[in-house]
Design an enzyme around this catalytic site. Structure first.
Site, PDB file in Angstrom:
ATOM      1  N   CYS A  16     -88.265 -32.876 -14.816  1.00  0.00           N
ATOM      2  CA  CYS A  16     -88.914 -33.038 -13.507  1.00  0.00           C
ATOM      3  C   CYS A  16     -88.421 -31.915 -12.600  1.00  0.00           C
ATOM      4  O   CYS A  16     -87.514 -31.153 -12.976  1.00  0.00           O
ATOM      5  CB  CYS A  16     -88.508 -34.380 -12.915  1.00  0.00           C
ATOM      6  SG  CYS A  16     -86.712 -34.463 -12.686  1.00  0.00           S
ATOM      7  N   CYS A 100     -81.098 -34.192  -5.996  1.00  0.00           N
ATOM      8  CA  CYS A 100     -82.554 -34.036  -5.923  1.00  0.00           C
ATOM      9  C   CYS A 100     -83.028 -34.356  -4.509  1.00  0.00           C
ATOM     10  O   CYS A 100     -82.611 -35.356  -3.925  1.00  0.00           O
ATOM     11  CB  CYS A 100     -83.235 -34.970  -6.923  1.00  0.00           C
ATOM     12  SG  CYS A 100     -85.040 -34.901  -6.780  1.00  0.00           S
ATOM     13  N   HIS A 128     -74.301 -47.020 -11.464  1.00  0.00           N
ATOM     14  CA  HIS A 128     -75.036 -45.769 -11.743  1.00  0.00           C
ATOM     15  C   HIS A 128     -74.723 -44.774 -10.616  1.00  0.00           C
ATOM     16  O   HIS A 128     -74.700 -45.164  -9.448  1.00  0.00           O
ATOM     17  CB  HIS A 128     -76.542 -46.044 -11.832  1.00  0.00           C
ATOM     18  CG  HIS A 128     -77.313 -44.825 -12.241  1.00  0.00           C
ATOM     19  ND1 HIS A 128     -77.616 -43.814 -11.357  1.00  0.00           N
ATOM     20  CD2 HIS A 128     -77.798 -44.437 -13.449  1.00  0.00           C
ATOM     21  CE1 HIS A 128     -78.275 -42.859 -12.006  1.00  0.00           C
ATOM     22  NE2 HIS A 128     -78.399 -43.223 -13.278  1.00  0.00           N
ATOM     23  N   GLU A 130     -76.332 -42.584  -8.991  1.00  0.00           N
ATOM     24  CA  GLU A 130     -77.265 -42.504  -7.861  1.00  0.00           C
ATOM     25  C   GLU A 130     -77.070 -43.682  -6.914  1.00  0.00           C
ATOM     26  O   GLU A 130     -77.098 -43.527  -5.683  1.00  0.00           O
ATOM     27  CB  GLU A 130     -78.723 -42.450  -8.350  1.00  0.00           C
ATOM     28  CG  GLU A 130     -79.679 -42.282  -7.171  1.00  0.00           C
ATOM     29  CD  GLU A 130     -81.149 -42.296  -7.571  1.00  0.00           C
ATOM     30  OE1 GLU A 130     -81.481 -41.901  -8.702  1.00  0.00           O
ATOM     31  OE2 GLU A 130     -81.961 -42.725  -6.729  1.00  0.00           O
ATOM     32  N   THR A 169     -84.208 -44.129  -7.601  1.00  0.00           N
ATOM     33  CA  THR A 169     -85.475 -43.432  -7.870  1.00  0.00           C
ATOM     34  C   THR A 169     -85.958 -43.580  -9.315  1.00  0.00           C
ATOM     35  O   THR A 169     -87.091 -43.222  -9.625  1.00  0.00           O
ATOM     36  CB  THR A 169     -85.324 -41.919  -7.609  1.00  0.00           C
ATOM     37  OG1 THR A 169     -84.261 -41.430  -8.447  1.00  0.00           O
ATOM     38  CG2 THR A 169     -85.013 -41.625  -6.163  1.00  0.00           C
ATOM     39  N   CYS A 199     -89.377 -42.205  -7.867  1.00  0.00           N
ATOM     40  CA  CYS A 199     -89.965 -40.876  -7.669  1.00  0.00           C
ATOM     41  C   CYS A 199     -91.223 -40.677  -8.517  1.00  0.00           C
ATOM     42  O   CYS A 199     -91.512 -41.461  -9.429  1.00  0.00           O
ATOM     43  CB  CYS A 199     -88.933 -39.799  -8.008  1.00  0.00           C
ATOM     44  SG  CYS A 199     -88.631 -39.676  -9.782  1.00  0.00           S
TER      45      CYS A 199
HETATM   46  O1  0CN Z   1     -81.341 -38.729 -16.746  1.00  0.00           O
HETATM   47  P1  0CN Z   1     -81.078 -38.248 -15.384  1.00  0.00           P
HETATM   48  O2  0CN Z   1     -80.067 -37.165 -15.235  1.00  0.00           O
HETATM   49  O3  0CN Z   1     -80.657 -39.400 -14.398  1.00  0.00           O
HETATM   50  P2  0CN Z   1     -80.959 -40.966 -14.323  1.00  0.00           P
HETATM   51  O4  0CN Z   1     -82.286 -41.254 -14.865  1.00  0.00           O
HETATM   52  O5  0CN Z   1     -79.847 -41.660 -15.057  1.00  0.00           O
HETATM   53  O6  0CN Z   1     -80.872 -41.269 -12.848  1.00  0.00           O
HETATM   54  O7  0CN Z   1     -82.476 -37.715 -14.839  1.00  0.00           O
HETATM   55  C1  0CN Z   1     -82.582 -37.050 -13.604  1.00  0.00           C
HETATM   56  C2  0CN Z   1     -82.791 -38.032 -12.549  1.00  0.00           C
HETATM   57  C3  0CN Z   1     -82.216 -38.008 -11.362  1.00  0.00           C
HETATM   58  C4  0CN Z   1     -81.624 -37.982 -10.184  1.00  0.00           C
HETATM   59 FE1  SF4 Z   2     -86.192 -36.000 -11.177  1.00  0.00          FE
HETATM   60 FE2  SF4 Z   2     -87.045 -38.041  -9.799  1.00  0.00          FE
HETATM   61 FE3  SF4 Z   2     -84.439 -37.812 -10.329  1.00  0.00          FE
HETATM   62 FE4  SF4 Z   2     -85.611 -36.157  -8.607  1.00  0.00          FE
HETATM   63  S1  SF4 Z   2     -85.361 -38.340  -8.337  1.00  0.00           S
HETATM   64  S2  SF4 Z   2     -84.198 -35.600 -10.268  1.00  0.00           S
HETATM   65  S3  SF4 Z   2     -87.658 -35.905  -9.457  1.00  0.00           S
HETATM   66  S4  SF4 Z   2     -86.094 -38.125 -11.824  1.00  0.00           S
END
Ligand code: 0CN
Ligand code: SF4
Length: 315
Positions: A16, A100, A128, A130, A169, A199
């Site tokens: 993404c 992000c 997690h 995030e 997200t 997202c």
């Molecule tokens: O796999 P990712 O690094 O992270 P999560 O899906 O575990 O949150 O993918 C990028 C997403 C973001 C922020």
């Molecule tokens: Fe990718 Fe969505 Fe995570 Fe942003 S929030 S890094 S667009 S998966």
């Protein structure tokens, strides 16, 4: 004689805009400041990406305290609690935030609601990064976490009339809709985003899986076991009627015996999985079957995020 197999390739799949930007940030930081550049947490949840950047001079650590004062540090795409950049600034470190922009947007929302006197509820997965980062935009204990519809029934709020919610997200769109509905049923005046904060990339990858799963005998998601959005794709596939859906990090993880006798396999990849790994998986099928590839496109993506200005300027 090799048997015929149709591979349904999901589109969109894989990287993404936020992941693409985060990886670029590490690469550009390495060329601007030289190695080592420290990265707090896996820049994105993918071993191949992390190993590749490590080979180029990135050093991955879990905490800021594991970084020296005199080397640049990058914060991962998932976001960090407010205390992290504050500490980096206090230590006068060079730091670049690869959070992000779609995660930063949620951080800003949470802070804004709180300033307006609303207590925050976050829908996300405990632990997690995030969720830790978003909850960490406000003082400890200020944000209440709910993970399930069940949690909504038990959450203890200060004032049911003065509440707002945000979400991680990378959640399941369908599960989150149920949790939001439960919140709105219990707290009719709760304030929130139009639907949730999931997202575009998470939403689109889940939609593509829904289109493929019902017609595939099996479905493989290229992605890491600690990648939230990738794991959700496996769940979505199973729920959409594909009984055999598995996460694989690379072709070597494919359980070929489980795939004996299948005629069609769906393939997708989480937002942090590079296309080379999808190619590797497709090639592994080509060596064992007479493969026809069919791309199933359910959306077009053209999102791009700029890297921070400090990296666009010469050293
Ligand atoms: O796999 P990712 O690094 O992270 P999560 O899906 O575990 O949150 O993918 C990028 C997403 C973001 C922020
Ligand atoms: Fe990718 Fe969505 Fe995570 Fe942003 S929030 S890094 S667009 S998966």
């Amino acid at each position: 004689m090799t048997s015929a197999l149709t591979l349904y390739l999901a589109a969109p799949r894989g990287f993404c805009a936020g992941v693409d930007r985060a990886i670029k940030i590490v690469e550009m930081a390495l060329s601007k400041w030289g190695a080592p550049v420290y990265v707090r947490h896996e820049i994105v949840h993918n071993k191949y990406v992390v190993d590749d950047l490590r080979a180029k001079g990135a050093v991955f650590v879990e905490e800021l305290e594991d970084c020296p004062d005199d080397r640049p540090v990058i914060f991962s795409a998932h976001g960090v609690p407010k205390a992290v950049p504050a500490e980096a600034a206090r230590r006068e470190m060079i730091y670049v935030d690869a959070t992000c922009p779609l995660v930063s947007k949620v951080h800003i929302e949470a802070a804004r609601h709180s300033e307006n006197g609303l207590q925050m509820i976050m829908i996300g997965h405990a632990g997690h990064p995030e969720t830790v980062g978003t909850m960490g935009q406000l003082p400890d204990g200020e944000v209440l976490l709910v993970e399930t519809v069940e949690d909504v029934a038990h959450v203890q709020v200060r004032d049911p009339e003065r509440l707002a919610f945000v979400t991680q997200t990378t959640l399941s769109v369908d599960d989150t809709a149920e949790i939001v509905a439960a919140l709105q049923a219990r707290f009719p005046s709760i304030v929130g985003p139009h639907k949730e904060d999931i997202c575009y990339a998470t939403t689109n990858r889940q939609e593509a899986v829904k289109a493929i799963a019902p017609r595939a005998d099996a479905l493989l998601v290229v992605g890491a076991p600690n990648s939230s959005n990738s794991k959700r794709l496996v769940e979505v596939a199973r729920r959409a009627g594909c009984d055999y859906a598995q996460l694989v990090q690379r072709a070597a993880d494919i359980d070929w015996r489980a795939l004996e006798g299948v005629h069609s396999v769906g393939i997708t990849a989480g937002a942090s999985a590079p296309e080379v790994l999808i190619d590797e998986v497709v090639d592994a099928f080509r060596t064992r079957f007479d493969v026809t590839v069919e791309t199933v496109e359910t959306a077009e993506e053209n999102v791009e995020f700029k890297v921070p200005r400090v990296l666009r300027q010469p050293a």
